[in-house]
Design a protein around this motif. Structure first.
Motif, PDB file in Angstrom:
ATOM      1  N   THR A  18       8.613  17.765  30.896  1.00 24.31           N
ATOM      2  CA  THR A  18       7.638  18.775  31.298  1.00 24.31           C
ATOM      3  C   THR A  18       6.908  18.272  32.529  1.00 24.31           C
ATOM      4  OG1 THR A  18       5.830  20.152  30.458  1.00 24.31           O
ATOM      5  CG2 THR A  18       5.725  17.828  29.942  1.00 24.31           C
ATOM      6  N   PRO A  19       6.352  19.131  33.353  1.00 24.27           N
ATOM      7  CA  PRO A  19       5.624  18.664  34.535  1.00 24.27           C
ATOM      8  C   PRO A  19       4.481  17.752  34.137  1.00 24.27           C
ATOM      9  CG  PRO A  19       6.074  21.019  34.676  1.00 24.27           C
ATOM     10  CD  PRO A  19       6.468  20.591  33.307  1.00 24.27           C
ATOM     11  N   CYS A  20       4.171  16.762  34.974  1.00 24.58           N
ATOM     12  CA  CYS A  20       3.191  15.751  34.631  1.00 24.58           C
ATOM     13  C   CYS A  20       1.795  16.324  34.482  1.00 24.58           C
ATOM     14  CB  CYS A  20       3.188  14.637  35.674  1.00 24.58           C
ATOM     15  SG  CYS A  20       2.776  15.205  37.352  1.00 24.58           S
ATOM     16  N   TYR A  21       1.556  17.548  35.011  1.00 23.31           N
ATOM     17  CA  TYR A  21       0.229  18.114  34.934  1.00 23.31           C
ATOM     18  C   TYR A  21      -0.012  18.875  33.632  1.00 23.31           C
ATOM     19  CZ  TYR A  21       2.887  22.161  36.555  1.00 23.31           C
ATOM     20  OH  TYR A  21       3.818  23.147  36.680  1.00 23.31           O
ATOM     21  N   ALA A  22       1.002  19.020  32.789  1.00 20.66           N
ATOM     22  CA  ALA A  22       0.842  19.753  31.535  1.00 20.66           C
ATOM     23  C   ALA A  22      -0.148  19.025  30.638  1.00 20.66           C
ATOM     24  CB  ALA A  22       2.189  19.888  30.833  1.00 20.66           C
ATOM     25  N   SER A  23      -1.016  19.802  29.985  1.00 25.40           N
ATOM     26  CA  SER A  23      -2.016  19.204  29.103  1.00 25.40           C
ATOM     27  C   SER A  23      -1.364  18.691  27.826  1.00 25.40           C
ATOM     28  CB  SER A  23      -3.077  20.243  28.748  1.00 25.40           C
ATOM     29  OG  SER A  23      -2.521  21.233  27.887  1.00 25.40           O
ATOM     30  N   GLY A  24      -2.110  17.873  27.092  1.00 18.66           N
ATOM     31  CA  GLY A  24      -1.599  17.363  25.832  1.00 18.66           C
ATOM     32  C   GLY A  24      -1.282  18.478  24.856  1.00 18.66           C
ATOM     33  N   GLY A 130      -7.972  14.861  27.212  1.00 17.40           N
ATOM     34  CA  GLY A 130      -7.909  14.142  28.473  1.00 17.40           C
ATOM     35  C   GLY A 130      -6.631  13.360  28.694  1.00 17.40           C
ATOM     36  N   ASN A 131      -6.660  12.596  29.792  1.00 16.18           N
ATOM     37  CA  ASN A 131      -5.501  11.815  30.218  1.00 16.18           C
ATOM     38  C   ASN A 131      -5.955  10.405  30.556  1.00 16.18           C
ATOM     39  OD1 ASN A 131      -3.943  10.600  32.640  1.00 16.18           O
ATOM     40  ND2 ASN A 131      -2.519  12.145  31.882  1.00 16.18           N
ATOM     41  N   ALA A 132      -5.127   9.415  30.197  1.00 17.47           N
ATOM     42  CA  ALA A 132      -5.406   8.027  30.556  1.00 17.47           C
ATOM     43  C   ALA A 132      -4.085   7.301  30.759  1.00 17.47           C
ATOM     44  CB  ALA A 132      -6.234   7.328  29.472  1.00 17.47           C
ATOM     45  N   ASP A 133      -3.948   6.662  31.912  1.00 18.84           N
ATOM     46  CA  ASP A 133      -2.750   5.871  32.223  1.00 18.84           C
ATOM     47  C   ASP A 133      -1.468   6.667  32.061  1.00 18.84           C
ATOM     48  OD1 ASP A 133      -4.331   3.584  32.731  1.00 18.84           O
ATOM     49  OD2 ASP A 133      -4.422   3.132  30.584  1.00 18.84           O
ATOM     50  N   VAL A 135      -0.870   9.176  30.080  1.00 20.74           N
ATOM     51  CA  VAL A 135      -0.680   9.742  28.746  1.00 20.74           C
ATOM     52  C   VAL A 135      -1.691  10.863  28.542  1.00 20.74           C
ATOM     53  CG1 VAL A 135      -0.658   9.283  26.267  1.00 20.74           C
ATOM     54  CG2 VAL A 135       0.107   7.510  27.871  1.00 20.74           C
ATOM     55  N   ASP A 136      -1.213  12.030  28.095  1.00 21.31           N
ATOM     56  CA  ASP A 136      -2.097  13.143  27.764  1.00 21.31           C
ATOM     57  C   ASP A 136      -2.364  13.142  26.262  1.00 21.31           C
ATOM     58  OD1 ASP A 136      -2.469  14.744  30.310  1.00 21.31           O
ATOM     59  OD2 ASP A 136      -0.282  14.557  30.257  1.00 21.31           O
ATOM     60  N   TYR A 137      -3.611  13.451  25.888  1.00 18.06           N
ATOM     61  CA  TYR A 137      -4.012  13.327  24.489  1.00 18.06           C
ATOM     62  C   TYR A 137      -4.447  14.659  23.895  1.00 18.06           C
ATOM     63  CZ  TYR A 137      -3.917   8.295  25.226  1.00 18.06           C
ATOM     64  OH  TYR A 137      -3.517   7.013  25.503  1.00 18.06           O
ATOM     65  N   VAL A 138      -4.192  14.768  22.585  1.00 18.13           N
ATOM     66  CA  VAL A 138      -4.668  15.888  21.775  1.00 18.13           C
ATOM     67  C   VAL A 138      -5.500  15.316  20.638  1.00 18.13           C
ATOM     68  CG1 VAL A 138      -4.012  17.751  20.198  1.00 18.13           C
ATOM     69  CG2 VAL A 138      -2.691  17.357  22.292  1.00 18.13           C
ATOM     70  N   LEU A 139      -6.673  15.891  20.419  1.00 15.62           N
ATOM     71  CA  LEU A 139      -7.510  15.478  19.299  1.00 15.62           C
ATOM     72  C   LEU A 139      -7.343  16.500  18.184  1.00 15.62           C
ATOM     73  CD1 LEU A 139      -9.592  13.410  18.297  1.00 15.62           C
ATOM     74  CD2 LEU A 139     -11.377  14.970  19.118  1.00 15.62           C
ATOM     75  N   ALA A 140      -6.915  16.027  17.015  1.00 17.50           N
ATOM     76  CA  ALA A 140      -6.715  16.885  15.844  1.00 17.50           C
ATOM     77  C   ALA A 140      -7.757  16.538  14.790  1.00 17.50           C
ATOM     78  CB  ALA A 140      -5.309  16.689  15.289  1.00 17.50           C
ATOM     79  N   THR A 141      -8.594  17.520  14.451  1.00 15.03           N
ATOM     80  CA  THR A 141      -9.622  17.324  13.433  1.00 15.03           C
ATOM     81  C   THR A 141      -9.254  18.156  12.203  1.00 15.03           C
ATOM     82  OG1 THR A 141     -11.298  17.048  15.157  1.00 15.03           O
ATOM     83  CG2 THR A 141     -12.081  17.455  12.914  1.00 15.03           C
ATOM     84  N   PRO A 142      -9.068  17.520  11.043  1.00 15.16           N
ATOM     85  CA  PRO A 142      -8.680  18.271   9.842  1.00 15.16           C
ATOM     86  C   PRO A 142      -9.733  19.304   9.464  1.00 15.16           C
ATOM     87  CG  PRO A 142      -8.344  15.912   9.541  1.00 15.16           C
ATOM     88  CD  PRO A 142      -9.142  16.074  10.799  1.00 15.16           C
ATOM     89  N   LEU A 154      -3.479  12.072  19.276  1.00 15.49           N
ATOM     90  CA  LEU A 154      -2.045  11.990  19.548  1.00 15.49           C
ATOM     91  C   LEU A 154      -1.814  11.912  21.040  1.00 15.49           C
ATOM     92  CD1 LEU A 154       0.855  12.204  18.321  1.00 15.49           C
ATOM     93  CD2 LEU A 154       0.675  14.676  18.685  1.00 15.49           C
ATOM     94  N   GLY A 155      -1.032  10.908  21.482  1.00 12.88           N
ATOM     95  CA  GLY A 155      -0.709  10.755  22.896  1.00 12.88           C
ATOM     96  C   GLY A 155       0.692  11.256  23.189  1.00 12.88           C
ATOM     97  N   LEU A 156       0.849  11.995  24.295  1.00 10.73           N
ATOM     98  CA  LEU A 156       2.144  12.562  24.651  1.00 10.73           C
ATOM     99  C   LEU A 156       2.487  12.311  26.111  1.00 10.73           C
ATOM    100  CD1 LEU A 156       0.478  15.056  22.858  1.00 10.73           C
ATOM    101  CD2 LEU A 156       2.901  15.533  22.481  1.00 10.73           C
ATOM    102  N   VAL A 157       3.774  12.096  26.366  1.00 13.34           N
ATOM    103  CA  VAL A 157       4.306  11.969  27.716  1.00 13.34           C
ATOM    104  C   VAL A 157       5.610  12.757  27.754  1.00 13.34           C
ATOM    105  CG1 VAL A 157       5.282  10.417  29.437  1.00 13.34           C
ATOM    106  CG2 VAL A 157       3.282   9.701  28.121  1.00 13.34           C
ATOM    107  N   ALA A 158       5.768  13.633  28.754  1.00  7.52           N
ATOM    108  CA  ALA A 158       6.993  14.419  28.906  1.00  7.52           C
ATOM    109  C   ALA A 158       7.361  15.146  27.627  1.00  7.52           C
ATOM    110  CB  ALA A 158       8.148  13.535  29.373  1.00  7.52           C
TER     111      ALA A 158
END
Length: 205
Positions: A18-24, A130-133, A135-142, A154-158
């Protein structure tokens, strides 16, 4: 069980580029849309609030959505979690003991649900973190009070998960790094079923 469901419970993973600008969150939705199965390896570090020395482990995983997974800790101690989508088996070979419970009670808002589950928005509030190094992140709250976890990052790349950080209600942080995985591989018949070894103690919930 904690070690297991964190796994993964756990829970592991991937997808197409996926393009590098896609959010987590965009990447997570893309991953879930096209990835039906995955397998790979992981490393895990558990950090307690007490300052006790972090506990480290490694293992292998396989998953098939929805609800099927095989999460095997290999070092320093062996422990196996297997789900066929309806039943969860947790096997401790050192104790020769198997715990069995219905998956509906064991999955829900857990780390494993992020990777092997479905209808995530019914169990989690999901937001971009957000993004760090790179890696794009998603915060999941139950959602609801029936969970042992405060949040999962959860961290995601591509479009593929590369890490997971679980904060539980006992102030412990568990960090998972997916060191290798393959998307949509063929899965051997019987991989997501478990037969207790002869003589094993069986505990049913």
């Amino acid at each position: 069980m904690m070690r297991a469901i964190v796994g993964l419970g756990v829970a592991a993973t991937l997808l197409a580029a996926t393009p590098c600008y896609a959010s987590g969150l965009t990447q997570l939705k893309a991953f879930l849309a096209v990835t039906q199965s995955a397998r790979g390896t992981f490393s895990q570090t558990a950090i307690a609030r007490s300052g006790r020395r972090p506990q480290q482990s490694t293992g292998v995983f396989a998953l098939q959505r929805p609800g099927k997974f095989r999460w095997s800790y290999e070092t320093p101690y062996k422990h196996l979690l297997v789900s066929d989508g309806e039943t969860l088996w947790s096997y401790d070979p050192d104790l020769n003991q198997v715990a069995i419970k219905a998956l509906g009670k064991a999955l829900g808002a857990t780390p494993a649900a992020l990777l092997a589950g479905r209808d995530l928005e019914k169990s989690f509030d999901l937001v971009d973190a957000g993004n760090a190094d790179g890696v794009d992140y998603v915060l999941a709250t139950p959602k609801g009070d029936d969970t042992r976890f405060e949040k999962i990052k959860l961290g995601l790349v591509a479009n593929q998960p590369v890490s997971m950080e679980i904060h539980d209600n006992f102030a412990q942080i568990t960090r998972l790094t997916f060191t290798r995985f393959e998307a949509n591989p063929p899965m051997p018949a019987g991989l997501f079923h478990f037969v207790a070894p002869k003589g094993a103690d069986t505990l049913k919930d």
